[in-house]
Design a protein around this motif. Structure first.
Motif: not given
Length: 362
Positions: A170-187
């Motif tokens: 079982p999991i709690d969908l309201n649990v906070s998860v850190e999501v990081k931004k990726h490096p911006i592509p050169q284009f």
């Protein structure tokens, strides 16, 4: 089917899970489509956070590998359904390959013919499985024209989570998860040099009944462009959409089409850096929601009550047609059904309403 001596019940599997977590091998199956694949990511991220020693293998099509790379620690295996894993003998070969992982359980988040065949093979191997309940009967009831009774159904994310719960996870969908931004592509760095807010817009959908009229979407784009304080990034796919979006972007100073300019992985990296995404009831909204980006969705014949709203987005971000004028909505789950007199439901959503919501989010 009767149980074999190897076949553990869900309850016994659940009972042994906490003490054997580090040795527990779980296979998760989701082959397609893009939006449904993207919706698995927030659920899997919370599964990993809840059970950090759990060993997870994801089976999907090769194109979707970059999506599942957003889930830390998982192993990704390709289902080559058009070549070596084609047909029943190919699926048998795939099942034997997966058997070598010494699986304890299988979570089928897809529930189509291919995955049913794989589950049968796993049953033969003595491997327990749980499968998503897609809620077809209740979704049919939701889109029934008469009598109309609109009630929110379980979300797809909740249906995915229920599969893991049935396997003792079982999991709690309201649990906070850190999501990081990726490096911006050169284009993107070369094209967008000013530190301004980025607005992603994905104006297309698989079916016309889910797509905001392009002429009205251009009104939205024109007004955003005229403010000269945003960069507007257009997302889509395929040659036809590429031509349309390139033509549209060429008319405005602050608009750029992403189609054909980036790899899929680079596109995801770009999406992770958006300040807001405007999309239809389509995959691009779910891709943005994976990164915790505010997603504004525009709905036509379909409805968020069917369970396909992007993850953890407030209802204010879900813009609906005039339900007094069109009381039979939703008329379709996937947007592939047509009801006479409901061809123009999205015309009742004004560009001003969309612009106001973008301004509020930003």
């Amino acid at each position: 089917m009767g149980k074999t001596s190897k076949d553990k019940t869900i309850s016994s599997l659940s009972a042994e899970m906490p003490k054997a977590e580090e040795d527990f091998q779980l296979l998760v199956i989701r082959l397609s489509a893009m939006g449904d694949v993207a919706m698995t990511v927030p659920v899997l991220q919370r599964l990993v956070k809840t059970y950090p020693r759990l060993k997870i293998t994801v089976l999907t099509k090769p194109f979707f590998h970059p999506i599942f790379e957003e889930v830390p620690g998982v192993t990704i295996v390709s289902a080559e359904v058009n070549t070596k894993h084609k047909g029943i003998f190919g699926l048998w070969k795939l099942a034997r390959e997966l058997q070598s992982l010494r699986l304890h359980a299988v979570a089928d988040l897809h529930n189509v013919l291919r995955t049913k065949i794989l589950r049968f093979f796993f049953f033969f191997f003595g491997i327990k499985s749980a499968v998503i309940d897609k809620g077809r009967a209740e979704k049919k009831e939701l889109t029934k024209l008469h009598p109309k009774n609109i009630q929110p159904l379980k979300t797809t994310h909740q249906r995915y989570a229920k599969v893991f719960a049935e396997l003792g996870l079982p999991i709690d969908l309201n649990v906070s998860v850190e999501v990081k931004k990726h490096p911006i592509p050169q284009f993107i760095k070369e094209k967008l040099t000013q530190p301004r807010k980025w607005i992603g817009i994905a104006p297309f959908a698989a079916h016309k009944a889910k797509m905001y009229p392009l002429s009205k979407m251009e009104e939205v784009i024109a007004k955003l462009d005229a403010e000269n304080k945003y960069d507007i990034l257009l997302f889509g796919g395929g040659k036809h959409e590429e031509a349309q979006l390139n033509k549209l972007a060429s008319n405005y100073k602050n608009v750029i089409s992403m189609v054909g300019k980036l790899t899929f992985k680079e596109e995801l990296q770009t999406v992770s850096n958006l300040d807001v995404m405007l999309s239809m009831d389509s995959g691009n909204g779910h891709l943005a929601a994976m990164f915790g980006i505010p997603v504004i969705t525009v709905w036509g014949a379909t409805h968020p009550f069917a369970g396909f709203a992007p993850f953890q987005q407030p209802k204010e971000n879900q813009l609906l047609p005039d339900l007094e004028k069109y009381p039979l909505l939703p008329t379709s789950i996937y947007g592939n059904k047509h009801v006479e007199g409901y061809e123009e439901v999205m015309q009742s959503i004004s560009p001003t309403e969309i612009l106001n919501r973008i301004e509020e989010v930003l």
